[in-house]
Each structure stands twice: as structure tokens, then as C-alpha cells.
Scaffold this active site. Structure first.
Site, PDB file in Angstrom:
ATOM      1  N   ARG A 160       1.820  10.384  -6.885  1.00 25.83           N
ATOM      2  CA  ARG A 160       1.819   9.625  -8.248  1.00 25.83           C
ATOM      3  C   ARG A 160       0.901   8.357  -8.220  1.00 25.83           C
ATOM      4  NH1 ARG A 160       6.465   9.323 -12.002  1.00 25.83           N
ATOM      5  NH2 ARG A 160       7.039  11.175 -10.743  1.00 25.83           N
ATOM      6  N   THR A 161       1.277   7.402  -7.132  1.00 26.62           N
ATOM      7  CA  THR A 161       0.443   6.307  -7.180  1.00 26.62           C
ATOM      8  C   THR A 161      -1.029   6.757  -6.522  1.00 26.62           C
ATOM      9  OG1 THR A 161       2.394   5.315  -6.176  1.00 26.62           O
ATOM     10  CG2 THR A 161       0.446   3.919  -6.023  1.00 26.62           C
ATOM     11  N   LYS A 212      -5.346  10.653  15.972  1.00 28.70           N
ATOM     12  CA  LYS A 212      -6.199  10.911  16.960  1.00 28.70           C
ATOM     13  C   LYS A 212      -6.021   9.627  17.986  1.00 28.70           C
ATOM     14  CE  LYS A 212      -9.549  13.688  14.559  1.00 28.70           C
ATOM     15  NZ  LYS A 212     -10.628  13.620  13.657  1.00 28.70           N
ATOM     16  N   ARG A 217      -1.945   2.355   1.042  1.00 30.06           N
ATOM     17  CA  ARG A 217      -0.424   2.195   1.267  1.00 30.06           C
ATOM     18  C   ARG A 217      -0.154   2.327   2.850  1.00 30.06           C
ATOM     19  NH1 ARG A 217       3.652   5.894  -2.009  1.00 30.06           N
ATOM     20  NH2 ARG A 217       3.365   4.135  -3.458  1.00 30.06           N
ATOM     21  N   HIS A 252       5.123  -3.812  -3.576  1.00 28.82           N
ATOM     22  CA  HIS A 252       4.419  -2.906  -4.220  1.00 28.82           C
ATOM     23  C   HIS A 252       3.952  -3.595  -5.681  1.00 28.82           C
ATOM     24  CE1 HIS A 252       3.000   0.943  -5.801  1.00 28.82           C
ATOM     25  NE2 HIS A 252       4.064   1.704  -5.769  1.00 28.82           N
TER      26      HIS A 252
END
Lengths: 423, 337
Positions: B71-72, B99, B121, B151
Site C-alpha cells: 500500500r505505502t 549480500k 522504509r 510514519h
């Protein structure tokens, strides 16, 4: 080799000396102390306007050797110690490999002798691999030169194993050092659990992570009669619990890292990973409680809790960084802030940095009277300076005090009568 | 010793304009209002035939998601595209870090590709702050969620949604319900509501899901949902992660639903015109009843629409502030030559 230190303010807590005097050193020992000594010496150090005291004894300094060389070595961290006036380092057993066999002790002793800048006295592991499972060979380790035994912050999941380790240490009258932390309560935490951690959304380490472990250790100390020392406590409540145990006659002592006496959890605002420390910086009340403990003597000694780290270890979001700061080079200057803030008198402070830690460890150090080993720290209490990455001798540059204006600078450090640092 | 660090220092220009968007905390009411006003104009634009404006034309926006998100990520992608930016989506959790590359190295690599904006994020609190302060201060950093910390675009889309339905904040009693402990959304909502002058902010949760001393953020704490919902104007539900059951925070989903799930009965305790919000994705029957989620008081889909507009607003504002900063730096560099 003889050295005459002239005209300094000589402070030796062991003999309760605090006077302007000369100090003559011959063959590694203090040969004479007096006003206007007339003896000849090969070298003369003018200490007028400066303080002359025993070399500092640091109860917790990680040299990182054996272990990752990018974090430090006995050579680099010894140099840092000498620059900070520290002549005796007690190193935790959390090296790699850990100090759980006499071979590792021999290696550390050899490297220390080779370097010849500081006296490094290792602590041995209480359990093999610090795993909290099987006893390490405590007697053999002690015979090789371990001055105390600790499991660091590695947990004893079994109280039974802990109890047995303490019983065994008591059998041989060995000193046990606790860095109290309940692993489950501290799990995933990276700072003190309070309003700042709530605001920043960082996982907290509650005070109870420390105090519960202090309680468990104290009860088992009482049961086993082992001599015990609590290293780097961070909570006000721990101070009270340890003081109460002392009053009841239990053989326990405690130290605190200087940073926990100066900083609090609110310093973490802004996510500066330099303030990611272990134990974490606690709240204002904890800091006040620790200071009170230092004043009353419930906390006997102050240490640096020196943790050199490579640059990359601090370059990440706060919780992903490694905890710890370097402290050997700033231990004295930061501690002098306690005198400036009128929390301690200078001789009291010197005692907590020299005689007290030496007495806790039962070692011949931290004294400056005729006949004693010539480990000397000379510092100018008025000299302003700052630690910079270029001038810092430690391989780790990880300290929030990098560039911070400091007052009081070591000018000479002597180990066994040899100059190992001079400004 | 050591001065208190103001988060504004890194996210605002010397003129007080946004150049990064890391947290709502510490931003002025005027700036939050400006974000909502700008977003309002984009909401209306979304209804038009041509949905694009050229505000970010020629700019490269990299969506860096170190945590899974649908969604974000998609609303940020749409927002960037509607601003005419070139967009690169990177799901880092499955590439470089596995890695062994450090966050700093990943960012420096993308910086070398001349990106203009990072939408980040990350599961660690302070990650966006770290990037903006230490890694790439000359790239506009938009925090799309960092650990439990913040957020901010979610909080601002919630504020826009409330403002579009309630007008003013000063008479509102708002309840935030559910897993406050692990919620970056709740923390940002609390800061935004306080700054915008909400009359009362309540948090409702069992003690296991409340952070210590949350009341210090300026909220009233309720552990009883019936009491907490009494006469509120806005109910903001939070998502409950399934892991909470296995970590001994809650006995079961059904017990949580019984005590803290928003049902029609509990909704009836709020004001008659109370609205219901949820950042999504919703767990039907865990934190909210389907009848409420789909009911006429629910603004959940409005939130999604407003989310694109708020993200467009924040991205264009931060890009503008960042561009001014870069010009200033270039000028001062020339002066020095």
C-alpha cells in the site's frame, strides 16, 4: 634510571598525602618523597602547578586482543591508556577467543610485556566460552594471572550453574565480577526504557533488567560467601541494593562508568549512535542515585568502560550500531568534572580512580609512597584540550566526547619508573 | 551537557521549509497546515482527466523499501508519477543487504546514480534520520516508516482525512486504539494531533501494548475500551500483527477482538457522528468488525485517496526546499572560489 618530579601537588590517597612535594624515583620504585629534595636525578620533571598522583587503575577496558584488530590491540589501547594517565588495565574476558584457558592469559601477558606501556591484568571467564554452562578452569586461570572472574554480560540461564560457579570461586577465594543484566528483559533493547525511548520508538532496556540480576547475584553471594564486585552499574536501585548488602556485611563492591555519571538517556535524542552504550544511559534520577552512591562510598570506583569500535560499527541506524564508547583517554578529564561540579574533592576522586579499584582487585597498584611501584600520573588540572580523531591514540574513535571541550590534561605517565607518555 | 537535538535541524532549511520529511514531531502548525492545504489541491486534481503536474519533472525518486509494503509503496509510486518524476522501486530486503552490504553503502551507491529523492522504509527506528543526517544530506529523504519511530506521511494523510470531514481539530476528542507499543503510526498521529490542537487524545490498549510513559507524549491512557470510546469524535484503529500472540503480549486474537476490536456496539459509545479510520491493511475480525470497516462511518478508503495527495504534497515541498539548499551550497562554494 632515576627521575625527580619537582614541585607538584602530590596526592596519594593511601597515605592521605596532599601536599606540594618532590618525588624521587629510582629503579622503578618511589625512593623518596619530601619538600625540596636535594637528590640528583638523571631526569627532572617540573610539575609545578600540576597534580602528581598514582597511575590510574581502570576496572573495565577492552583491549580487543586477542580479537578483531580493526577495533584495537594491546599496543594501540595501551598507548591510549598511557595518554590518559592509566597505568593498570583490568580487561574483561570477552576477547576472541575468550579468556577461558591459561594459553590466552599467557598470550595477553606476552603482548603486554612486549608493548611495555601499561600493565594489563586479564579477568578470566567464569564459564567455558562464557556460555554459562560449564565451569572454566578458574584455579588454573588464577595461577596464570587472572585477577578476577566474570561472565561479562553473557547470561547464566541456569541459576544452578551460577551458584556452582560462585561456590567454586569461593573455594579458592577468587573475586567474581558481575555486569548485571537479565538477558530476557534486555533482549532487543538499545537504550533505557522510558519516555525518550517511547518517543524515539527505540526498544527499551528496563531498569529491572539490571536490578533483577543484581538481586539474584546478591542472594547467591550471600549463600556462597564469594567475594563479588558489580561492574558498571547504571540504576539508582542497584546502588541501594548493593549498599544494603554491604551494610549486612556481604563482601561486595561496585563501580560505575564515568559516562553514566555525566550523561542520561535524553542524550540519545537525535539518534546519535555515539550515545549507544552498554549499560545504557539511564534517567536523571538514576544518574543522581549513582552520583549519590559515589559520594557515600556505596560505589567505590569509577572506570572508563572503554570499548573501542571501528567506524562502520557506529554507521547505521541507532539500534543496528554496536554499543560502547572509548574512554581511556578521557577518563581523568571527564572525572575532573565531578570536582568542578563540587560532587567530590580532588583527593576523593583520585582515590576512586587509583587506590579503590586496586584494592577491589587486590593488586599492588594505586599507591605512591616510599617503596611503592613508580606508576605515576602527572596532570595539569587547568589545561584545556579536546580529543580529536587525529590525536586519539585508541584505534576506536567512538566517543560522544570527540571534540568536546575538556579541562585537565595528563602531561606525564610513568610505568615502573619509565616515562610511557609525555605531552 | 550536550544540547538537546531538535529534529527540525535536519529536516528544515534555514528558511524553515521542508527539505526532508523525517518526523512530524517539532514541526509547526503552519507547516502541517501548509502540507494539508497543498494536499487538498492535489485531491481535487486526482478527480480530473489529466492527473499529472510537472513539479518533479526530470527528478529521480527512488523508493527504498527495506521492509515489505504494498500500500505505502504503491501510493508513493503513484504520487511520484503524478508529479512527473522518474521512479525506481527497490525492494532491498531481498537484494543487497542479504549480500552483506551495509545500509550506508547501499545509499552511497544510489546517491552516485544521481537520485534526487529517497523514499525510505526501514525496520530500524531512526533509519531515515540516519540517512538524511549522515549519508546523503543533499538528497531529499522522505520517511515512509522507520521502526517504531515515525510514519509521518501516514499521520498527515490521517490529519487531512480528519480535516476534510471535521473541519477543525480544536474541538475534537480522538482515540487511537490497539497496538500502540509497536506503532510508528500512533506516535506520528499523536505528534500531529497535538500540534494541530486536538482537544483530547486518548490511547486505548492493554498494558502489554502500551509503551512506558506514553502519557508523556500528551495523551490520556485507557485500558478499557468502553470508557475510552465514550464521546469521541474520531477513532483511529491500528493494525495488530499476528506475531504479538506468540511473544506473550496477548493470549489470543479472539480475546483481543472481544476487548479491543471495534464493533458496532462499541462504536455506539462514541459520538453519533464519530468517524472510523485505519491505516490498513485491516484484519477483519481481529481489530475491527467488517460491518464497521465497510460501514458509512468508515473513512478507510478516503485515507487511501488522501494518501496519494499528501505524499505528492510532501514530495514536492521537500524537493523544492532541497533544491534551494543545493543552490545555496553551490553559491557559497562559488563565493569561496
Amino acid at each position: 634510571m632515576s627521575i625527580l618530579i619537582q614541585g607538584g601537588r602530590l596526592i596519594d590517597p593511601a597515605s592521605q598525602t596532599d601536599m606540594i612535594a618532590d618525588l624521587l624515583i629510582q629503579d622503578g620504585r618511589v625512593a623518596a618523597i619530601g619538600v625540596d629534595l636535594q637528590e640528583q636525578a638523571e631526569q627532572v620533571i617540573d610539575a609545578s602547578g600540576q597534580v602528581v598522583c598514582p597511575g590510574l587503575v581502570d576496572l573495565s577496558a577492552h583491549s580487543r586482543e586477542p580479537g578483531p584488530a580493526q577495533r584495537g590491540s594491546i599496543k594501540t589501547e595501551s598507548r591510549a591508556a598511557a595518554a590518559g594517565g592509566v597505568t593498570t588495565l583490568i580487561c574483561p574476558p570477552t576477547t576472541n577467543p575468550v579468556v577461558d584457558s591459561p594459553a590466552v592469559v599467557e598470550l595477553i601477558k606476552d603482548r603486554c610485556e612486549e608493548t611495555g606501556i601499561t600493565r594489563i591484568l586479564p579477568m578470566g571467564a567464569l564459564t567455558k566460552g562464557l556460555e554459562g554452562d560449564q565451569l572454566a578452569p578458574l584455579y588454573a586461570l588464577a595461577s596464570s594471572g587472572c585477577v578476577a572472574f566474570s561472565n561479562g554480560r553473557n547470561p547464566f540461564t541456569s541459576s544452578r550453574v551460577l551458584n556452582r560457579a560462585l561456590e567454586y570461586a569461593a573455594t579458592h577465594d577468587l573475586l567474581v565480577v558481575f555486569n548485571p543484566e537479565d538477558a530476557a528483559l534486555a533482549e532487543g533493547g538499545c537504550m533505557h526504557d522510558d519516555t525518550t525511548s517511547t518517543r524515539l520508538g527505540l526498544n527499551g532496556i528496563p531498569s529491572t533488567a539490571e536490578t533483577i540480576e543484581v538481586a539474584r547475584c546478591l542472594l547467591l553471594v550471600e549463600q556462597t560467601g564469594v567475594r563479588a564486585h558489580f561492574g558498571q552499574i547504571s540504576c539508582e536501585r542497584s546502588v541501594h541494593m548493593i549498599a544494603e548488602a554491604c551494610e549486612r556485611g556481604l563482601p561486595v563492591t561496585a563501580d560505575v562508568a564515568i559516562q553514566n555519571l555525566l550523561l542520561i538517556d535524553e542524550n540519545v535524542n537525535g539518534f546519535n549512535s555515539a550515545f549507544h552504550l552498554q549499560p545504557p544511559l539511564r534517567g536523571q534520577l538514576d544518574r543522581a542515585g549513582l552520583i549519590q552512591g559515589v559520594i557515600t562510598g556505596a560505589i567505590q570506583a569509577i572506570c572508563s568502560n572503554h570499548h573501542p569500535l571501528e567506524k562502520a560499527a557506529k554507521e547505521a541506524p541507532f539500534a543496528n550500531t554496536e554499543p560502547g564508547m572509548t574512554g581511556l583517554e578521557t577518563l581523568l578529564s571527564l572525572s575532573l568534572m565531578l570536582v568542578e561540579q563540587q560532587i567530590l574533592e580532588l583527593p576523593q576522586l583520585i582515590e576512586k580512580l587509583t587506590l579503590a579499584p586496586a584494592t577491589i582487585m587486590g593488586i599492588d597498584a594505586g599507591k605512591l609512597s616510599v617503596g611503592s611501584r613508580a606508576d605515576v600520573c602527572i596532570f595539569n588540572p587547568e589545561l584545556s584540550w579536546s580529543l580529536t580523531p587525529e590525536t586519539s591514540r585508541s584505534r576506536g574513535k567512538n566517543t560522544p566526547f570527540m571534540g568536546y571541550p575538556l579541562r585537565g590534561k595528563v602531561t606525564h605517565t610513568l610505568l615502573n619508573g619509565h616515562t610511557v607518555y609525555s605531552l | 551537557m550536550f544540547e538537546h537535538i531538535d529534529p527540525n535541524q535536519i529536516q528544515l532549511t534555514s528558511e524553515g521549509e521542508l527539505k526532508h520529511f523525517i518526523t512530524v514531531e517539532g514541526l509547526s502548525r503552519e507547516l502541517l497546515t501548509e502540507i494539508m492545504d497543498t494536499a487538498d489541491s492535489f485531491v481535487d486534481m486526482g478527480a480530473k482527466q489529466v492527473k499529472k503536474v510537472p513539479l518533479l519533472r526530470g527528478k529521480t525518486v527512488v523508493n527504498l523499501f527495506f521492509e515489505a509494503s504494498t500500500r505505502t509503496l504503491s501510493t508513493f509510486e503513484l504520487a511520484a508519477k503524478r508529479l512527473s518524476a522518474d521512479v525506481l522501486n527497490l525492494n532491498i530486503s531481498t537484494s543487497s543487504t542479504s549480500k552483506g552490504e551495509t545500509l550506508k553503502d547501499t545509499l552511497m551507491t544510489l546517491h552516485a546514480m544521481q537520485s534526487d529523492m529517497f523514499v525510505v522504509r526501514h525496520s530500524s527506528s531512526g533509519a531515515a534520520h540516519f540517512i538524511a543526517e549522515h549519508v546523503t544530506p543533499d538528497v531529499a529523504v522522505i520517511n515512509a516508516g522507520d521502526g517504531r519511530h515515525a510514519h509521518p506521511t501516514q499521520a498527515m494523510l490521517d490529519m487531512l482525512t480528519i480535516r476534510r470531514h471535521k473541519g477543525d481539530f480544536t474541538n475534537l476528542t480522538v482515540a487511537i486504539v490497539g497496538d500502540i507499543l509497536h506503532s510508528r503510526v500512533a506516535r506520528s498521529q499523536i505528534h500531529a494531533l497535538r500540534t494541530l490542537g486536538a482537544a483530547e487524545i486518548r490511547v486505548i490498549a492493554p498494558k502489554t501494548l502500551l509503551p512506558r510513559h506514553i502519557e508523556a507524549l500528551g495523551v490520556k491512557v485507557y485500558t478499557d475500551m468502553q470508557q475510552g470510546l465514550h464521546d469521541v469524535d474520531v477513532i483511529m484503529m491500528l493494525r495488530l500483527q499476528k506475531e504479538r500472540m506468540s511473544s506473550a503480549l496477548l493470549p489470543s486474537e479472539s480475546e483481543f477482538y472481544k476487548l479491543y476490536g471495534l464493533t458496532a456496539d462499541k462504536l455506539a459509545l462514541a459520538k453519533p457522528d464519530a468517524v472510523v479510520m485505519h491505516p490498513g491493511p485491516i484484519n477483519r475480525g481481529v481489530e475491527i468488525a467488517s460491518s464497521v470497516a465497510d460501514g458509512d462511518r468508515s473513512l478507510i478508503l478516503d485515507q487511501v485517496t488522501n494518501g496519494i495527495a499528501v505524499r505528492m504534497a510532501v514530495m514536492s515541498m521537500a524537493m523544492s526546499g532541497q533544491t534551494k539548499c543545493r543552490m545555496e551550497t553551490a553559491e557559497s562554494f562559488e563565493t569561496r572560489l
